[in-house]
Motif scaffolding. Structure first.
Motif, short mmCIF file in Angstrom:
data_model
loop_
_atom_site.label_atom_id
_atom_site.label_comp_id
_atom_site.label_asym_id
_atom_site.label_seq_id
_atom_site.Cartn_x
_atom_site.Cartn_y
_atom_site.Cartn_z
N PRO A 183 -3.85 7.61 -12.50
CA PRO A 183 -3.34 6.31 -12.97
C PRO A 183 -3.78 5.13 -12.10
N LEU A 184 -3.87 5.31 -10.79
CA LEU A 184 -4.27 4.18 -9.94
C LEU A 184 -5.75 3.85 -10.15
N HIS A 185 -6.56 4.90 -10.27
CA HIS A 185 -7.98 4.75 -10.59
C HIS A 185 -8.14 3.98 -11.88
N PHE A 186 -7.36 4.35 -12.89
CA PHE A 186 -7.43 3.67 -14.20
C PHE A 186 -7.07 2.19 -14.04
N ARG A 187 -5.99 1.91 -13.32
CA ARG A 187 -5.57 0.51 -13.16
C ARG A 187 -6.62 -0.31 -12.41
N LEU A 188 -7.20 0.27 -11.38
CA LEU A 188 -8.23 -0.49 -10.64
C LEU A 188 -9.46 -0.73 -11.51
N GLU A 189 -9.83 0.28 -12.27
CA GLU A 189 -11.00 0.12 -13.15
C GLU A 189 -10.75 -1.01 -14.17
N GLN A 190 -9.56 -1.04 -14.74
CA GLN A 190 -9.20 -2.10 -15.70
C GLN A 190 -9.26 -3.47 -15.03
N ALA A 191 -8.66 -3.58 -13.85
CA ALA A 191 -8.60 -4.87 -13.16
C ALA A 191 -10.00 -5.36 -12.81
N LEU A 192 -10.84 -4.45 -12.32
CA LEU A 192 -12.18 -4.84 -11.91
C LEU A 192 -13.05 -5.20 -13.12
N THR A 193 -12.85 -4.50 -14.22
CA THR A 193 -13.63 -4.81 -15.43
C THR A 193 -13.41 -6.28 -15.81
N GLY A 194 -12.17 -6.72 -15.74
CA GLY A 194 -11.87 -8.12 -16.02
C GLY A 194 -12.48 -9.04 -14.98
N LEU A 195 -12.30 -8.71 -13.71
CA LEU A 195 -12.79 -9.57 -12.62
C LEU A 195 -14.31 -9.69 -12.65
N ALA A 196 -15.00 -8.59 -12.94
CA ALA A 196 -16.46 -8.58 -12.89
C ALA A 196 -17.06 -9.07 -14.21
N LEU A 237 0.84 -1.21 0.00
CA LEU A 237 0.00 0.00 0.00
C LEU A 237 0.87 1.25 0.00
N ALA A 238 1.94 1.24 0.80
CA ALA A 238 2.83 2.41 0.87
C ALA A 238 3.44 2.70 -0.50
N ALA A 239 3.81 1.64 -1.22
CA ALA A 239 4.42 1.85 -2.55
C ALA A 239 3.42 2.51 -3.49
N LEU A 240 2.16 2.08 -3.42
CA LEU A 240 1.14 2.65 -4.31
C LEU A 240 0.85 4.11 -3.93
N ILE A 241 0.75 4.39 -2.64
CA ILE A 241 0.55 5.77 -2.19
C ILE A 241 1.76 6.61 -2.63
N GLY A 242 2.94 6.00 -2.57
CA GLY A 242 4.16 6.68 -3.02
C GLY A 242 4.05 7.10 -4.49
N GLU A 243 3.46 6.21 -5.30
CA GLU A 243 3.26 6.56 -6.72
C GLU A 243 2.39 7.80 -6.85
N SER A 244 1.35 7.84 -6.03
CA SER A 244 0.43 8.97 -6.07
C SER A 244 1.16 10.26 -5.69
N ILE A 245 2.03 10.16 -4.70
CA ILE A 245 2.80 11.35 -4.28
C ILE A 245 3.76 11.77 -5.39
N THR A 246 4.39 10.79 -6.01
CA THR A 246 5.36 11.10 -7.08
C THR A 246 4.69 11.77 -8.27
N THR A 247 3.55 11.21 -8.67
CA THR A 247 2.90 11.76 -9.88
C THR A 247 2.09 13.02 -9.57
N GLY A 248 1.71 13.19 -8.29
CA GLY A 248 0.88 14.34 -7.95
C GLY A 248 -0.60 14.15 -8.29
N TRP A 249 -0.98 12.91 -8.65
CA TRP A 249 -2.40 12.61 -8.88
C TRP A 249 -3.03 12.17 -7.57
#
Ligand SMILES: *Cc1c(COP(=O)(O)O)cnc(C)c1O
Length: 387
Positions: free
Chosen positions: A50-63, A32-44
């Motif tokens: 980008p994390l929202h996009f990745r989760l949406e993609q992953a869930l689209t497949g799962l669902a 979780l810290a690494a992912l939050i770190g990405e958010s801090i680095t990108t400023g999103w």
């Protein structure tokens, strides 16, 4: 001081339950810290990063979804799923009398009127015959609930919606991972609202998503969740229904553990089924024929007095079981005068509500705890039926 009370059972704060009815998946802190770190680095931090996009993609497949859009909660997903139908102000929306509060509140928060129809006595989901009886000239939509891990009668409800030209949105908040005849549950109806709340199997703390069946619906949904803005101009209704990057990070951090959580819940269900399947006076609530085993709740039914004794005995063993699904209309509710429209002589929902008990159901219930829970239930039943 007491632990958060459960309908008449208060817990001393220094003596909390050892096994609770639900227990959220917890992410690996470093992941979780690494992912939050990405958010801090990108400023999103929000607005579909980008994390929202990745989760949406992953869930689209799962669902197994054609279109899937994340929103800020399951309740927001319900409101979006209704709003997509372009229903007139004040329209009537037929919904079951027994569900979680959010179902009816979402209808009212959109400015529509909930009309409460009865449930079927076996599935405990919205009764198609009651829906047919509830249709009026003001009816614009049906909002059934896949309830307690059991899918609705989607064939009959779809048929009614088609014949009467009604919008059909499903409350699938509890139905993540549920399949019917091998198909993901979200394929049914015009839209399905799922929850990613911490009480559900996969979560983002607060969150949800809407499954729709086309790019056009999805585009409208994205405008609805983003203030009705399209290329910077406010072109229609909208609100702030967005999921933040920190929430998406939580969901992404949990995804690698999801398969193990699902396997643990399936094993727990099998253990309960085996230990409680032949106990007199108790009915294990489950879907019929083509439904997969649910991942969100493990519910049993017993006559109200027996249910109360089981609930009490489990509490004495420091086990928190729960019935969190009271009636949504009638005395003591927001809709005290609103009747339940039924196809039976007496409505089924008020009879069933005091019979349902949800047992601890999550990946942290040890097998020996589950055996202890089953043993307590068998003992209580045996005490009520002396040989
Ligand atoms: C959990 C739940 C909701 C609400 O979801 P939130 O994400 O908490 O807003 C709605 N309907 C049902 C049936 C639920 O179980």
């Amino acid at each position: 001081m007491t632990f958060p009370a459960d309908r008449g059972l208060a817990w001393p704060v220094d003596h909390p339950p050892l096994v609770t009815v639900g227990d959220p998946m917890r992410p690996d802190p470093a992941r979780l810290a690494a992912l939050i770190g990405e958010s801090i680095t990108t400023g999103w931090f929000s607005n579909g990063g980008p994390l929202h996009f990745r989760l949406e993609q992953a869930l689209t497949g799962l669902a197994g979804a054609e279109q899937l859009d994340l929103v800020s909660s399951g309740t927001m997903a319900l409101m979006m799923a209704l709003r997509l139908g372009n229903l007139p102000e004040g329209a009537e929306v037929i919904t079951p009398a027994l569900s979680f509060a959010a179902t009816a509140q979402a209808i009212a928060w959109c400015g529509f009127r909930p009309v409460f129809a009865d449930i079927s006595p076996d599935t405990l989901t919205l009764c198609p015959r009651a829906v047919a009886a509830a249709i009026s000239p003001r009816t614009a939509a049906i909002l059934p609930v896949h309830f307690l891990d059991v899918p609705c009668d989607v064939a009959a409800l779809g048929d009614i919606a088609r014949r009467h030209g009604l919008w059909l949105a499903y409350d699938a908040a509890q139905a993540f991972g549920l399949t019917l005849d091998g198909q993901p549950i979200g394929v049914h109806g015009d839209a399905s609202a799922f929850s990613l709340h911490a009480t559900k199997v996969l979560h983002t703390g607060e969150g949800g998503f809407v499954v729709t069946n086309g790019a056009e619906a999805s585009a409208r949904l994205r405008r609805l969740r983003n203030f009705g803005l399209e290329a910077g101009r406010m072109t229609g209704p909208g609100t702030n229904g967005k999921l933040s990057e920190a929430q998406a990070a939580l969901g992404l951090a949990l995804l690698p553990d999801l398969a193990a959580e699902i396997a643990a819940r399936q094993a727990l269900r099998a253990l309960y089924d085996a230990a409680l399947g032949s106990v007199p006076g108790i009915t294990l609530h489950r879907g019929g024929g083509g439904a997969s085993a649910g991942l969100t709740t493990y519910a049993l039914r017993a006559a109200p007095a027996l249910r109360a004794r089981i609930h009490q005995a489990l509490a004495q063993g420091r086990i928190l079981a729960r019935n969190h699904f009271p009636l949504l209309c009638g005395p003591g509710t927001r809709w005290p005068e609103v009747p339940i429209i039924t196809a039976h002589r007496q409505p089924i929902a008020p009879q069933v509500a005091p019979e349902v008990l949800c047992l601890p159901f999550h990946g942290r219930v040890a097998a020996e705890d589950a055996q202890r829970i089953a043993a307590i239930i068998r003992r209580v039943v045996a005490e009520g039926h002396p040989a």
